[in-house]
Design an enzyme around this catalytic site. Structure first.
Site, PDB file in Angstrom:
ATOM      1  N   LYS A  11       0.860  -1.199   0.000  1.00 59.35           N
ATOM      2  CA  LYS A  11       0.000   0.000   0.000  1.00 59.35           C
ATOM      3  C   LYS A  11       0.894   1.246   0.000  1.00 59.35           C
ATOM      4  O   LYS A  11       2.000   1.194  -0.524  1.00 59.35           O
ATOM      5  CB  LYS A  11      -0.980  -0.041   1.186  1.00 59.35           C
ATOM      6  CG  LYS A  11      -1.716  -1.387   1.249  1.00 59.35           C
ATOM      7  CD  LYS A  11      -2.924  -1.379   2.115  1.00 59.35           C
ATOM      8  CE  LYS A  11      -3.573  -2.760   2.060  1.00 59.35           C
ATOM      9  NZ  LYS A  11      -4.844  -2.818   2.751  1.00 59.35           N
ATOM     10  N   GLU A 166     -10.920 -10.642  -1.514  1.00 60.90           N
ATOM     11  CA  GLU A 166     -10.629  -9.856  -0.318  1.00 60.90           C
ATOM     12  C   GLU A 166     -11.923  -9.243   0.221  1.00 60.90           C
ATOM     13  O   GLU A 166     -12.358  -8.178  -0.245  1.00 60.90           O
ATOM     14  CB  GLU A 166      -9.647  -8.728  -0.644  1.00 60.90           C
ATOM     15  CG  GLU A 166      -8.290  -9.209  -1.108  1.00 60.90           C
ATOM     16  CD  GLU A 166      -7.212  -8.161  -0.836  1.00 60.90           C
ATOM     17  OE1 GLU A 166      -6.200  -8.523  -0.240  1.00 60.90           O
ATOM     18  OE2 GLU A 166      -7.408  -6.990  -1.194  1.00 60.90           O
TER      19      GLU A 166
HETATM   20  P1  PGA Z   1      -4.449  -6.586   5.208  1.00 64.20           P
HETATM   21  O1  PGA Z   1      -4.653  -6.038   3.726  1.00 64.20           O
HETATM   22  O2  PGA Z   1      -3.633  -7.850   5.124  1.00 64.20           O
HETATM   23  O3  PGA Z   1      -3.708  -5.490   5.924  1.00 64.20           O
HETATM   24  O4  PGA Z   1      -5.811  -6.829   5.776  1.00 64.20           O
HETATM   25  C1  PGA Z   1      -4.844  -6.904   2.642  1.00 64.20           C
HETATM   26  C2  PGA Z   1      -5.011  -6.099   1.371  1.00 64.20           C
HETATM   27  O5  PGA Z   1      -5.638  -5.036   1.410  1.00 64.20           O
HETATM   28  O6  PGA Z   1      -4.525  -6.494   0.286  1.00 64.20           O
END
Ligand code: PGA
Length: 244
Positions: A11, A166
């Site tokens: 991210k 997701e």
């Molecule tokens: P997370 O995010 O593992 O922090 O929940 C997963 C993603 O958004 O790809």
């Protein structure tokens, strides 16, 4: 047999100094073997750093988005051709944060996936329902609509992509879908992919995957690995997930 794939989604996190340490630790801690792959999707400015750090290692890298356009007057955008120049193997498309905050519609996500495939980048197509949609019993309808838009656009190229389920309510919340809940959606997605001749596409699960819950998820029949956000920023945690 389908291979296993774990992908880190950094991210909007990182910095040159921290990245150097993280990329070094990940690449020395992971040995690529047949059917077992590890990758990191980093912010655009760090692609060159990832390329330099990972080129002669078993870890692949990619971007977190890609433009649906090839070139031209699209201020702020990055094309698939540019990603190829930096050795990217993957580009995430349709992440729920892009859909939510940047208005990426099903049609835009499909166009991005098609452009990536046409340029030699493997799109990691994200689908997933919100908590409201799950509570309304609309999970299947939502993920099938999102996946269907991509499948109708990319045609035969579908077999070269990766899909990530997701659930939006599980992203960054610490709340994971149970292995059984995730498997149920993965089975639905697998059946839809099979109808388009893409049954062998790797199907990743994402949303609060950690070292201590990864194995139970990855053991499910239709879960081929994970898309990892927060836990991909710590090498020990990320490598433990890769080992799972
Ligand atoms: P997370 O995010 O593992 O922090 O929940 C997963 C993603 O958004 O790809």
């Amino acid at each position: 047999m389908r291979g296993k794939l774990v992908v880190g989604n950094w991210k909007m996190n990182g910095g040159l100094v921290a990245n150097a340490a993280l990329l070094g630790e990940i690449s020395t801690g992971f040995t690529r073997t047949d059917g077992r792959e590890l990758a990191v999707c980093v912010p655009y400015p760090y692609l060159m750093q990832a390329q330099a750090a990972l080129s002669s290692t078993g870890v692949a890298w990619g971007a977190q988005d890609v433009s649906e356009h090839a070139a031209g007057a699209f201020t702020g955008e990055v094309s698939a051709g540019m990603l190829v120049e930096f050795g990217c193997r993957y580009a995430i498309v349709g992440h729920s944060e892009r859909r939510q905050y940047f208005c990426d519609s099903d049609a835009v996500v499909a166009a991005k996936a098609a452009t990536a495939l046409a340029t030699g980048i493997i799109p990691i197509v994200c689908v997933g329902e919100t908590l409201g949609e799950r509570d309304a019993g609309a999970t299947e309808a939502v993920v099938l609509r999102q996946l269907g838009a991509v499948l109708e656009t990319v045609g035969e190229d579908a077999s070269r992509m990766v899909v990530a389920y997701e659930p939006v309510w599980a992203i960054g919340t610490g709340r994971t879908a149970t292995p059984t809940e995730a498997q149920a959606v993965h089975a639905t997605l697998r059946a839809r992919l099979a109808k388009s001749g893409a049954a062998e596409v790797p199907l990743l699960y994402g949303g609060s995957v950690k070292a201590d819950n990864a194995r139970a998820l990855f053991e499910m029949a239709d879960i081929d690995g994970g898309l990892i956000g927060g836990a991909s920023l710590k090498s020990t945690e990320f490598l433990a997930i890769a080992r799972a």
